[in-house]
Design an enzyme around this catalytic site. Structure first.
Site, PDB file in Angstrom:
ATOM      1  N   HIS A 180      47.145  49.795  41.441  1.00 21.08           N
ATOM      2  CA  HIS A 180      46.424  49.913  42.712  1.00 21.08           C
ATOM      3  C   HIS A 180      46.335  51.365  43.156  1.00 21.08           C
ATOM      4  O   HIS A 180      47.048  52.250  42.665  1.00 21.08           O
ATOM      5  CB  HIS A 180      47.115  49.081  43.794  1.00 21.08           C
ATOM      6  CG  HIS A 180      48.511  49.554  44.081  1.00 21.08           C
ATOM      7  ND1 HIS A 180      48.782  50.644  44.885  1.00 21.08           N
ATOM      8  CD2 HIS A 180      49.711  49.086  43.651  1.00 21.08           C
ATOM      9  CE1 HIS A 180      50.089  50.826  44.946  1.00 21.08           C
ATOM     10  NE2 HIS A 180      50.679  49.902  44.208  1.00 21.08           N
ATOM     11  N   GLU A 254      54.659  42.861  42.868  1.00 17.86           N
ATOM     12  CA  GLU A 254      55.605  43.927  42.536  1.00 17.86           C
ATOM     13  C   GLU A 254      57.044  43.437  42.678  1.00 17.86           C
ATOM     14  O   GLU A 254      57.324  42.403  43.304  1.00 17.86           O
ATOM     15  CB  GLU A 254      55.344  45.134  43.442  1.00 17.86           C
ATOM     16  CG  GLU A 254      56.284  46.330  43.260  1.00 17.86           C
ATOM     17  CD  GLU A 254      56.274  46.935  41.865  1.00 17.86           C
ATOM     18  OE1 GLU A 254      56.696  46.230  40.913  1.00 17.86           O
ATOM     19  OE2 GLU A 254      55.877  48.114  41.729  1.00 17.86           O
TER      20      GLU A 254
END
Length: 372
Positions: A180, A254
């Site tokens: 990202h 994550e």
């Protein structure tokens, strides 16, 4: 396999025509074909049509081939001005000069289109919804039907094989692993796990640059994202450029950094001296209230199994975070845990891992940021 209706009789001059073109692939890449039709300026009469199967190719390659066929037919009719209408945003934007052509497979095709276009006094490109491109779409599907069912005595085009040195067989699931873009926590180098900060202005720019690059590849069949906002926003930019939906896989989230979430490296090391020191070398150690890298490995093994089962022989864009991406690369390299500590991945960087149906794997790219 081509059919040409030839010039339409009784309409007078054909100085201006409308070309509609389409292409498709059953598998992307897979058996592919294109279709193109040339109408008179009033879009009332068919002047010519083209269709052909082209073996194994991607959707974007087939779409470019359809445009080439349509422009060629228009030139043969003696047209001077051409209005091109296609439902491929990629081709329309690239040929209009608003997007760069970046994928190597597209370079020669784009150059061929530009060479053909230079023969006309004007070529205008317009995007139209697929529902308005039905004639060319039908021709392309007829061509793909012929590609899927080979004529007697011919053979289907084989799927690409793994590089000889790997020993792997079959067509791989190719994962384009995109991290990202930037967030406020990444600017301050703070642990950012299950928190949900938005992208910064720079991060949105990084996502846009990555999307432009990916749109030029021509081989992506699916976009899969972590459920966290920073990844989903990055994935959404790419999906819009690719005209694909975003599928969320919760396993791509994550690492849970627990009580270290939002702390800097120094703050976490000072807060939990012994645990932090062990965590830096031992993948079984969990941050207080969080998960270990071993926990993440188990989760990502499930992600790998899901994606290879759902997208066999295809290219998938996977938008995630540092640890999941490193873990997928670790699987592909069949390497030890030290990779997690020694490999650096920049924000909005791209890595590529391939997983073959026979269990083989390879890594083709790590931490590319050349497009940013």
């Amino acid at each position: 396999m081509q059919r040409d209706h030839g010039a339409y009789q009784g309409i007078g001059s054909v100085s201006r025509v409308v070309v509609e073109a389409d292409g498709g692939s059953r598998g992307n890449p897979g058996p592919a074909g294109y279709g193109a039709v040339v109408f008179d300026a009033g879009h009332r009469a068919v002047l010519a049509e083209r269709k052909a199967s082209i073996g194994r190719a991607t959707n974007n390659v087939a779409e470019y081939r359809g445009l080439i066929a349509g422009l060629t037919a228009a030139a043969e009719l003696g047209a001077d001005e051409v209005d091109v209408r296609m439902d491929s945003k990629l081709v329309v934007e690239q040929m209009s000069g608003r997007w760069k052509v970046k994928h190597p497979d597209m370079f020669p095709l784009a150059a061929q289109v530009q060479a053909l276009a230079s023969k006309f006094s004007r070529v205008n490109y317009t995007w139209i919804p697929r529902a308005e491109n039905g004639y060319a779409d039908r021709l392309a599907n007829e061509a793909m039907d012929a590609a899927v069912v080979p004529a007697a005595g011919t053979e289907m085009v084989e799927a690409p094989k793994a590089p000889g040195w790997t020993g792997a067989t079959g067509a791989p699931t190719r994962m384009l692993l995109l991290r990202h873009g930037q967030t406020p926590l990444s600017v301050e180098r703070r642990y950012s796990g299950r928190g949900n900060p938005e992208l910064t202005e720079l991060g949105r720019g990084q996502a846009s640059a990555a999307a432009d690059m990916l749109a030029g590849r021509g081989d992506i069949s699916a976009v899969v994202s972590s459920p966290l906002g920073r990844a989903r926003e990055t994935a959404a930019a790419a999906a819009a450029a690719l005209n694909l939906p975003v599928t969320v896989h919760d396993g791509l989230i994550e690492t849970d950094f627990g009580e270290w979430e939002g702390l800097t490296f120094a703050e976490a090391a000072e807060r939990d001296v012994d645990v932090h020191k062990k965590w830096l070398t031992d993948t079984s150690v969990r941050p207080p209230g969080g998960e270990s890298f071993d926990d993440v490995r188990i989760r990502i093994a499930g992600v790998r199994a899901d994606l290879t089962a759902e997208h066999p022989g295809s290219t998938v864009l996977v938008v995630s975070h540092v640890t999941p991406i490193k873990t997928l690369l670790q699987f592909a390299l069949d390497s030890g845990p030290s990779l997690l500590y020694r490999l650096h991945l920049d924000l909005a960087s791209l890595s590529i891992a391939e997983f073959y149906p026979d269990g083989g794997s390879s890594v083709r790219l790590v931490n590319d940021t050349s497009y940013l």
